[in-house]
Design an enzyme around this catalytic site. Sequence first.
Site, PDB file in Angstrom:
ATOM      1  CB  VAL A  93     -68.802 -20.309   7.999  1.00 42.86           C
ATOM      2  CG1 VAL A  93     -67.704 -19.057   7.611  1.00 42.86           C
ATOM      3  CG2 VAL A  93     -68.419 -21.198   6.629  1.00 42.86           C
ATOM      4  N   GLY A 153     -72.426 -19.926   8.438  1.00 38.43           N
ATOM      5  CA  GLY A 153     -72.770 -20.677   7.209  1.00 38.43           C
ATOM      6  C   GLY A 153     -72.283 -22.013   7.721  1.00 38.43           C
ATOM      7  CB  VAL A 154     -73.576 -25.258   7.984  1.00 39.94           C
ATOM      8  CG1 VAL A 154     -73.395 -26.461   7.902  1.00 39.94           C
ATOM      9  CG2 VAL A 154     -73.882 -24.678   8.945  1.00 39.94           C
ATOM     10  N   GLY A 155     -71.252 -25.602   5.220  1.00 40.18           N
ATOM     11  CA  GLY A 155     -71.043 -26.295   4.072  1.00 40.18           C
ATOM     12  C   GLY A 155     -70.363 -27.428   4.056  1.00 40.18           C
ATOM     13  N   GLY A 156     -70.177 -28.033   3.190  1.00 40.91           N
ATOM     14  CA  GLY A 156     -69.620 -29.345   3.065  1.00 40.91           C
ATOM     15  C   GLY A 156     -68.427 -29.553   3.848  1.00 40.91           C
ATOM     16  CG  PHE A 157     -64.153 -27.191   4.612  1.00 41.73           C
ATOM     17  CD1 PHE A 157     -63.235 -27.677   4.312  1.00 41.73           C
ATOM     18  CD2 PHE A 157     -63.868 -26.292   5.481  1.00 41.73           C
ATOM     19  CE1 PHE A 157     -61.934 -27.680   4.828  1.00 41.73           C
ATOM     20  CE2 PHE A 157     -62.996 -26.054   6.259  1.00 41.73           C
ATOM     21  CZ  PHE A 157     -61.976 -26.885   5.844  1.00 41.73           C
ATOM     22  N   GLY A 158     -67.640 -27.837   6.418  1.00 42.48           N
ATOM     23  CA  GLY A 158     -67.887 -27.601   8.027  1.00 42.48           C
ATOM     24  C   GLY A 158     -68.471 -26.330   8.032  1.00 42.48           C
ATOM     25  CG  ASP A 200     -70.659 -23.773  -7.422  1.00 40.69           C
ATOM     26  OD1 ASP A 200     -71.673 -23.821  -8.094  1.00 40.69           O
ATOM     27  OD2 ASP A 200     -70.798 -24.365  -6.237  1.00 40.69           O
TER      28      ASP A 200
END
Length: 846
Positions: A542, A535-540, A653
């Site tokens: 996964v 996974g990829v998110g705003g935080f970085g 969310d």
Amino acid sequence: MPALAILARSMAPCKRVPMFLILFILSITRVATTNAIASKVDRFVPQDNYLLSCGASAAVQVDDGRTFRSDPESVSFLSTLTDIKIAAKASLASASPLSPLYLDARVFSDISTYSFFISQPGRHWIRLYFLPITDSQYNLTTATFSVSTDSMVLLHDFSFIASPPNPVFREYLVSAQGDNLKIIFTPKKNSIAFINAIEVVSAPPSLIPNTTTRMGPQDQFDISNNALQVVYRLNMGGALVTSFNDTLGRTWQPDAPFLKLEAAAEAAWVPPRTIKYPDDKTLTPLIAPASIYSTAQQMASTNITNARFNITWQMVAEPGFRYLIRLHFSDIVSKTLNSLYFNVYINGMMAVANLDLSSLTMGLAVAYYKDLIAESSSIINSTLLVQVGPNTIDSGDPNAILNGLEIMKISNEASSLDGLFSPKTSSEVSKTTLTGIAFALAATAALAVVICYRRNRKPEWQRTNSFHSWFLPLNSSSSFMSSCSRLSRNRFGSTRTKSGFSSVFASSAYGLGRYFTFVEIQKATKNFEEKGVIGVGGFGKVYLGATEDGTQLAIKRGNPSSDQGMNEFLTEIQMLSKLRHRHLVSLIGCCDENNEMILVYEFMSNGPLRDHLYGDTNIKPISWKQRLEVCIGAAKGLHYLHTGSAQGIIHRDVKTTNILLDENFVAKVADFGLSKDAPSLEQTHVSTAVKGSFGYLDPEYFRRQQLTDKSDVYSFGVVLFEVLCARPAINPALPRDQVNLAEWARTWHRKGELGKIIDPNIAGQIRSDSLEMFAEAAEKCLADYGVDRPTMGDVLWKLEFALQLQEKGDVVDGTSDGIAMKSLEVTNVDSMEKSGNAIPSYVQGR
Ligand SMILES: *[C@@H]1O[C@H](CO)[C@@H](O)[C@H](O)[C@H]1NC(C)=O
Ligand SMILES: *[C@@H]1O[C@H](CO)[C@@H](O)[C@H](O)[C@H]1NC(C)=O
Ligand SMILES: *[C@@H]1O[C@H](CO)[C@@H](O)[C@H](O)[C@H]1NC(C)=O
Ligand SMILES: *[C@@H]1O[C@H](CO)[C@@H](O)[C@H](O)[C@H]1NC(C)=O
Ligand SMILES: *[C@@H]1O[C@H](CO)[C@@H](O)[C@H](O)[C@H]1NC(C)=O
Ligand SMILES: *[C@@H]1O[C@H](CO)[C@@H](O)[C@H](O)[C@H]1NC(C)=O
Ligand SMILES: *[C@@H]1O[C@H](CO)[C@@H](O)[C@H](O)[C@H]1NC(C)=O
């Protein structure tokens, strides 16, 4: 505003972004002033005006003409065990341009209190002067102490040990309620406290409003009971203005040292007498004298290569605190009205869009000011940025100005302006202190994390023993809390006074789970192999990782260039590691070596719920009964967030991609902390103010900007319909009336034809009574007003009932999970509690 609200309601939810922006602009450009003739300089006479030169042998007169009495003259103010006064060495007194206020001090070896009689309740200035002078007996450099009022901590474990022995001046604005204001000096154990001079002076009631608009949430924040600390007071483009030129005794510093690029700014000046104040008295020279409004910084015009840039001031702010920001403007640069439009940004976010001073003040050189509250979550890298820059739309001669700036720190939930210790317990470690810290910590976390923490419900931190069992077994306790907790202690805690506190502090209330070394993480992720990215998110990113024994882990590696600072990161983990529930994804530990921000979670092998409903053709959609179980699990997780020992946390969310399934299809709610995306340029307002995903967003939250746990209930209602219909919450490709799932499903439900839009994969499995119970729960969740929506507890009850109805039917019919039911007759539900409804048989059509 009602018209706007109605408009907002009548718009389809997917069209609400622009609406929100309009509200944003309307609410920040509060029209305040009308044209006016210059008013006479109001001389302010404070009701209470205590000026003390502590430890001095005689009264001291200062440059601005004020006289500070020595405190023996007014000894009734002071209650102390020992009468110690010291004077600076003659060499210091003669050699320096220091204010004479710093040359004497009073020393306290035990708790000592100054009491001031207050003739007029309301805001008072407290100004404190410190300089660690020495005499033959005392060396004040070694003093460590706290200063508080009856209800506010002003300084906690303050000392000069780590800083140069320069004069320190602190200025506070506190609310004095009764007829007495106490200033309490508490030396740290085996240390002393001291003070050189004190001012306690009434402030004009109009100076600080009771409420101010928050940036981000855009609601009014009540600061009437908060104390403020003036951290910066700047005179843009001008000289030092001292208490001599300000009737309120304030000092305004030149702004040049705070300009990020000095060449970007050019000072402007007009004679102070040309400054006009509005004649409705909404703004008087008490707010700021004409010498502030008569100078400004404007955009430098020397290099015209790029006519659009910002002037940036950069100041230091303490993370975890809100700040009140007062911007002073007066258009002293324009030749004609309506030729200056510009934007103001705070911490990179739009604070005032398209500021049009001409239409606000109806004149040139008219004073105007604007107050805003910057949330602690907007403070990155301990930096507070104020920027002005030209509006991009306007084609005129671009310019932007700022005349004055005041920055005030707002006391936190622990009633402190320095750390997380509440008054009275600041020198003592007790259960209440821990509660106070934890409480304030949680509140701080809530800000940074975008989870809301409600003040009226206190968490049960007493149950500290159970914290240990939350985490994986550990080899050695020393490796457990290494650098993660070290950092967090620096961040939150000040020095502790009793041995033993440190371990409690580190391993329970502040527990961060297991500490992983960076090498362990590298091993687990095969050195962050791209193949392992799940996974990829705003935080970085996964990564899927595994320990040597094969336990799978989800490892989130913070993007070092992400805006999320180390402090926020730690605050978040502290928050997350306190949440433990079968239906919440557990945080296992963290790693902060090499400045990395890495979080380790339990791995959820079956991924997000959405994949098991639609969209992924490789995955077989799950059965109705499984869907009910998943919804029940997620509802339990949310119910725990809202009401469990974690209490009062709003997820913000809730959606099908944030409900994850483990290998047994047990649902767990995820991303209740790190879902905050790094704000992108166009998105700043949306993501910081109204957080959430379109299609799931509570329309009432949208209209009123007020978040409650009922906003999660709304989003969960959307999830329920998504589970039933197996389609996205928003699908722009569909005809207009179908785009928004919440509206579309409700329409069909009201027509009594919900059966027609059920996911064909499960339509044949659903018992009509189970369906009706489920649909009723979903529909109630989507009520327009939060008060009309059920609590998560009620929803949970209905879902469990829906499952019972389904299972009861399954037993009767001899069918089992996954096998389509043939019988869809209405069953008798009289034996079941609370079911007065006639249950129509919706499913027959399929
Ligand atoms: C006071 O104490 C500080 C720190 O211990 C020391 O550096 C300083 O020299 C001392 N000053 C005097 C005058 O003794
Ligand atoms: C603030 O509130 C107090 C009482 O709650 C009231 O007396 C006072 O007038 C208010 N001040 C302002 C500036 O509105
Ligand atoms: C302060 O006041 C004095 C006396 O009125 C005046 O001479 C001086 O220019 C003023 N300073 C500023 C910065 O306005
Ligand atoms: C203007 O140009 C000079 C010389 O090229 C440069 O040193 C200076 O930084 C420029 N100023 C701005 C505001 O760009
Ligand atoms: C001014 O600063 C804001 C916020 O940091 C930024 O979004 C904007 O692009 C800047 N404008 C210019 C012209 O650099
Ligand atoms: C934070 O501060 C450090 C050190 O001053 C700097 O290297 C880093 O770039 C800053 N980060 C951000 C996001 O501004
Ligand atoms: C933990 O225990 C394992 C095996 O028991 C050992 O290999 C490892 O070195 C230990 N780690 C620490 C930090 O002590």
